[in-house]
Design a protein around this motif. Sequence first.
Motif, PDB file in Angstrom:
ATOM      1  N   SER A 731      -8.486 -35.367  61.909  1.00 22.63           N
ATOM      2  CA  SER A 731      -7.828 -34.400  61.025  1.00 22.63           C
ATOM      3  C   SER A 731      -6.421 -34.123  61.543  1.00 22.63           C
ATOM      4  N   ARG A 732      -5.433 -34.394  60.696  1.00 24.69           N
ATOM      5  CA  ARG A 732      -4.066 -34.051  61.091  1.00 24.69           C
ATOM      6  C   ARG A 732      -3.829 -32.545  60.979  1.00 24.69           C
ATOM      7  N   PHE A 733      -4.745 -31.867  60.286  1.00 19.03           N
ATOM      8  CA  PHE A 733      -4.707 -30.406  60.220  1.00 19.03           C
ATOM      9  C   PHE A 733      -5.647 -29.840  61.282  1.00 19.03           C
ATOM     10  N   ASP A 734      -5.260 -28.746  61.885  1.00 17.90           N
ATOM     11  CA  ASP A 734      -5.986 -28.174  63.020  1.00 17.90           C
ATOM     12  C   ASP A 734      -7.440 -27.853  62.686  1.00 17.90           C
ATOM     13  N   LEU A 735      -8.323 -28.184  63.616  1.00 14.23           N
ATOM     14  CA  LEU A 735      -9.718 -27.742  63.599  1.00 14.23           C
ATOM     15  C   LEU A 735     -10.027 -26.877  64.821  1.00 14.23           C
ATOM     16  N   GLY A 736      -9.511 -27.271  65.978  1.00 21.19           N
ATOM     17  CA  GLY A 736      -9.891 -26.636  67.240  1.00 21.19           C
ATOM     18  C   GLY A 736      -9.549 -25.171  67.321  1.00 21.19           C
ATOM     19  N   CYS A 737      -8.311 -24.823  67.015  1.00 23.14           N
ATOM     20  CA  CYS A 737      -7.922 -23.405  67.087  1.00 23.14           C
ATOM     21  C   CYS A 737      -8.696 -22.585  66.060  1.00 23.14           C
ATOM     22  N   ALA A 738      -8.967 -23.200  64.902  1.00 24.35           N
ATOM     23  CA  ALA A 738      -9.747 -22.505  63.876  1.00 24.35           C
ATOM     24  C   ALA A 738     -11.178 -22.289  64.346  1.00 24.35           C
ATOM     25  N   LEU A 739     -11.763 -23.264  65.008  1.00 27.08           N
ATOM     26  CA  LEU A 739     -13.106 -23.097  65.552  1.00 27.08           C
ATOM     27  C   LEU A 739     -13.134 -21.965  66.567  1.00 27.08           C
ATOM     28  N   GLU A 740     -12.046 -21.802  67.290  1.00 25.80           N
ATOM     29  CA  GLU A 740     -11.958 -20.759  68.307  1.00 25.80           C
ATOM     30  C   GLU A 740     -11.581 -19.402  67.717  1.00 25.80           C
ATOM     31  N   LYS A 741     -11.257 -19.378  66.429  1.00 30.86           N
ATOM     32  CA  LYS A 741     -10.795 -18.164  65.734  1.00 30.86           C
ATOM     33  C   LYS A 741      -9.486 -17.653  66.327  1.00 30.86           C
ATOM     34  N   HIS A 742      -8.696 -18.550  66.853  1.00 36.20           N
ATOM     35  CA  HIS A 742      -7.417 -18.170  67.428  1.00 36.20           C
ATOM     36  C   HIS A 742      -6.261 -18.828  66.692  1.00 36.20           C
ATOM     37  N   THR A 743      -6.398 -18.996  65.382  1.00 36.29           N
ATOM     38  CA  THR A 743      -5.278 -19.515  64.607  1.00 36.29           C
ATOM     39  C   THR A 743      -4.284 -18.400  64.328  1.00 36.29           C
ATOM     40  N   SER A 744      -3.034 -18.754  64.173  1.00 37.77           N
ATOM     41  CA  SER A 744      -1.987 -17.798  63.825  1.00 37.77           C
ATOM     42  C   SER A 744      -1.328 -18.250  62.527  1.00 37.77           C
ATOM     43  N   GLY A 745      -0.431 -17.401  62.023  1.00 35.36           N
ATOM     44  CA  GLY A 745       0.203 -17.683  60.747  1.00 35.36           C
ATOM     45  C   GLY A 745       1.063 -18.925  60.742  1.00 35.36           C
ATOM     46  N   ASP A 746       1.450 -19.412  61.918  1.00 39.07           N
ATOM     47  CA  ASP A 746       2.259 -20.632  61.976  1.00 39.07           C
ATOM     48  C   ASP A 746       1.419 -21.854  62.316  1.00 39.07           C
ATOM     49  N   CYS A 747       0.102 -21.699  62.343  1.00 37.23           N
ATOM     50  CA  CYS A 747      -0.793 -22.805  62.688  1.00 37.23           C
ATOM     51  C   CYS A 747      -1.143 -23.582  61.432  1.00 37.23           C
ATOM     52  N   VAL A 748      -0.729 -24.835  61.378  1.00 37.73           N
ATOM     53  CA  VAL A 748      -1.013 -25.699  60.233  1.00 37.73           C
ATOM     54  C   VAL A 748      -2.430 -26.244  60.410  1.00 37.73           C
ATOM     55  N   GLY A 749      -3.332 -25.793  59.581  1.00 41.56           N
ATOM     56  CA  GLY A 749      -4.709 -26.217  59.744  1.00 41.56           C
ATOM     57  C   GLY A 749      -5.665 -25.414  58.907  1.00 41.56           C
ATOM     58  N   HIS A 750      -6.947 -25.541  59.208  1.00 46.61           N
ATOM     59  CA  HIS A 750      -8.013 -24.962  58.413  1.00 46.61           C
ATOM     60  C   HIS A 750      -8.347 -23.546  58.870  1.00 46.61           C
ATOM     61  N   ASP A 751      -9.043 -22.812  57.989  1.00 44.57           N
ATOM     62  CA  ASP A 751      -9.598 -21.540  58.418  1.00 44.57           C
ATOM     63  C   ASP A 751     -10.901 -21.806  59.168  1.00 44.57           C
TER      64      ASP A 751
END
Length: 769
Positions: A731-751
Motif C-alpha cells: 500500500s502506497r497509502f499508510d497502514l502502520g500509523c493508522a493501525l497504531e491510531k497515531h495518524t495526523s492530519g498530514d498523514c497520507v493514508g487510511h483511517d
Amino acid sequence: MLRWALSLCVFITGTLLAQPVAEPEPLVDRVRTAIDRGVRFLRRQEKGQGHWEKSIAEKPGGVTALALLALLNSGVPVDDPMIQRGLKYLRTVEPRFTYVVGLQTMVFVEANDPRDKQRIQTNVDWLIGARVMQAGNLLGWGYTTEGGLPDNSNTQYALLGLHAGRMGGAKIDVGVWQSIRDFYVSSQAQGGDAGGWPYHTDRGGRSSSLTMTVAGLCGLQIVGLELNRSRQELQADGSARKCGIYPEDEAVKRAFEWLARPTIDGQTRFRFADTNAYYNAYGIERAGRLTGRRFIAGRDWYREGCEYIVDRITDNDSWRESGLINSEANTCLALLFLSKGRTPVLISKWAHGPAEGWNNKHFDLKHLVEFASKEIFKGQPLAWQSYDARKLNFGSVKQRLAEVGALLQSPIVFINGHELAGMTDTQEQMLKQYIEEGGFVIAEACCGRREFADGFRRLMAKLFPDNPLRPLPPEHPIWNSWAVVRPDISPLEAIDLGCKTVVVFSPRPLSGYWEENQVSEGRGRDAFRLAGNLIAYATGLELPKARLTTTELIDERSEKVAPRGFLKVAQLRHEGDWQPAPRAMKNLMRHLREREKLDVSLAPEELTFTHPDVFKYKFLYLHGRSGFTCPPAGIENLRANLSTGGLLLADACCGSKTFDAAFREFAKKLYPEHALVPIPPNDPLYSADINGTAIGSVKVRMAGGPGRGYENAPPALEGIAVDGRWVVVYSRFDLGCALEKHTSGDCVGHDHDSALKLAGAAVNYLLKK
C-alpha cells in the motif's frame, strides 16, 4: 467459526476447528437498536395527526413537545414530515402551563427555525412572569401563573426553558439568574438531610428525593454558567485574578455528597430502579452532562442507566407506564437519556491531586467543545467529561486495561491546574497506556503557573524517559492543521510517538479564554484557533466514536512465549526509519485475535533481511518513511520464504514518497520477472470468502494538509503474484500509523478501521488461500 492456525516454522502447519461461540451484543449496539425502536414507536403513535396528546384539553402540547425533543435528539432530522407536523401543531399552543412552556421552548431552540425566534422570547417572558416571588425572593414555579404552590419539578422545567431560550437568543436580565441561584442555595436541605432538595421547599418535614436533588444540582450548574461571564477577572496575560472561585461550588459539593450517602436503611440513593425510573434517568443524564462527570456517586451513570433501560423495552418498542407517567412519555424520557448521553466525548478533563485544583475552570471545555462542534465538525453534537481515576483501585491488570479501553472513546485528554502533584501509580499507568494506545494529551499551565509546568515535565520524563518534551518546531503541521496560527502566539512543547505528536504542553495560559468564551477577538480568538488546530490534528478530523464504544486491550506481558501453532509476525529491519509505528502489528494481531478469533501471537519478531530465522515466519511486515536497500543475500532469503508459502505486507509510512520509490526498486529486485501491479477490486483478497465481508470501499486521505479529511474510495493495494498467488501486498497509502491510531492530519493514508480491514485481508489471504 473457523480458527485458523499457521506454524511459526515452515515444517509445522495445520488448522484448528473451534465451536462457534455466541458473543453478547455490545452495549453500544443495543443502545442504538433501542433508540431506533423507540423512534418507530413514536412514529406509529403520531398517526399523521401532528401531535401525541391523549387529551388536547389537559395541558395541551406537553407530550408533543417531549416527543419532538426526544425525536430530534435521537437523530430524526428537522425536515422530516412528522417533525414538521409536530412543530406546526406546537406553534398553536399558547403559553399557559410551566411544564409545557419549558419543553416547548427547548423544542423551538433545538429545531432552530428563524420563524420561532419571537415565540422563544415570548415563552421566556412568560416564564419570568410566572415566578412565585415573596418579598423579592424567588420561591420557584408552580403549574401556572394563577397561583398555587411552587415545586421543584415545575421549577426545573422552567429553568430548562429559560436556559434553552437564552441559548436561542432570548434576552434575560442577570437578576433573574441571580434569584434562581439564591433560591437553590437557600432551599438546599440542612442537618441530617444536608445537600438534597425535596419536592416542596416550603413544607417542613419533607425529605429530599433523588429526582429533586438532581434537579437542584442541574439548576446550580445552569445558573453558574449563566453568571460566569467575567467573574474570573481575566488578565491581559491569560491568568485570572479569581481563578477557581465559584459561589455555588459548596452547594454543588453538598449535592454530590447527598447522592453518594446511603439512606437510613442502607440503600443507595443513586439508582435507576424507581417508580418514576425514566423521569429519574433523564434528570441523571442532565446532571452528568452539565457537570461533565462520567462517575456520579462512584457509578458510571450512563453505562448503568443504559443497561437498566435497554433491558426494559417492550415488544411494541415502548417503555411501560409507571406511576403517573404513560408509556408515550416514558418512551420519550428513555430516548432522551439514551440519545443525549450517547453523544461522543471529544475531550476528557483529567482529575489529579488531593483537591479540586484540576478544575479551576468549570466551563472551559464546555465552550471549547461547542466551538469544535460548530466550527470543525459541522454542527455534529459533541460532549466533554471530567475523568476522575484518583480513587480507582483495580484488582487486576485486566480491570485497568478495560478502564483504559473505555477512556479511549475520548480521543483527547486535557490536564491543567496551578500545580501537578499527587497522581497515583494507577493514574500514571493509565495515562501512559492511554497515550501508547492512540490517545492524545493536551496540557496547560493554568494561569501560567510554573509549579504545574515543572510537575508536568517531571511526569512526562517519568512516563517516557527516552522521549522528553521538546519545543514544537514552527514547521509542525499543528500550526496549520485547521487554521493558520503563528508559533509565537503560544510556544508549545511536545512528545512524539512513531508518526505522530501525542502530547502537547502549553506553559502559557489558554483555558481562561475558553472559560470566557472569547471566540472572536484578540488573544481569545488565537487561543480558540490554536485549540482548534490541536483538536483537528489529534482527531485527523474524524468524529469520536459514540459513548460506550470501547477498545479491548490485552496484557502483552502475559504472553511471554508464542503458543505453538500460533501465527507470529516478523517485522523486517532496514537501515532507514524502519519502525515509525512500533505498535502497528500488535494492534493488528490483537484485532484478529479478538474479532476474528484467529490464533495469533501479539508481539512481532524483529529481523533483518538476511537473518536466517526469516524462513520461520510466513507473515512478514515492512514499513518505513525513508529510503532503504536490501542486500542480495537478503533478496534471496526473502524470495525463498515467499515462494514457499510466505507473504510480505508493506506500506509507506504516511504515504512517504521516499519509501515508496525505494520499495518499488526493492520489488523489481525481489521478483524481476513479476511486476508490482494493482490488485483488482474483484480479487479474492477483498472477497467475503476471505474476509467475512467484502471490502468494496475504504476511507483514505489522498493528500495531507490543513482541512484534508478522509474520503471513501475503492481499495488501492498493489501486489506481486507468483503462480497465481499474491506473495507481496503493498500500500502506497499508510497502514502502520493508522493501525497504531497515531495518524495526523498530514498523514497520507487510511483511517484505523480501513487499515484493519486491508491488513487483516492480507493475513486472511495468507491463511485461507
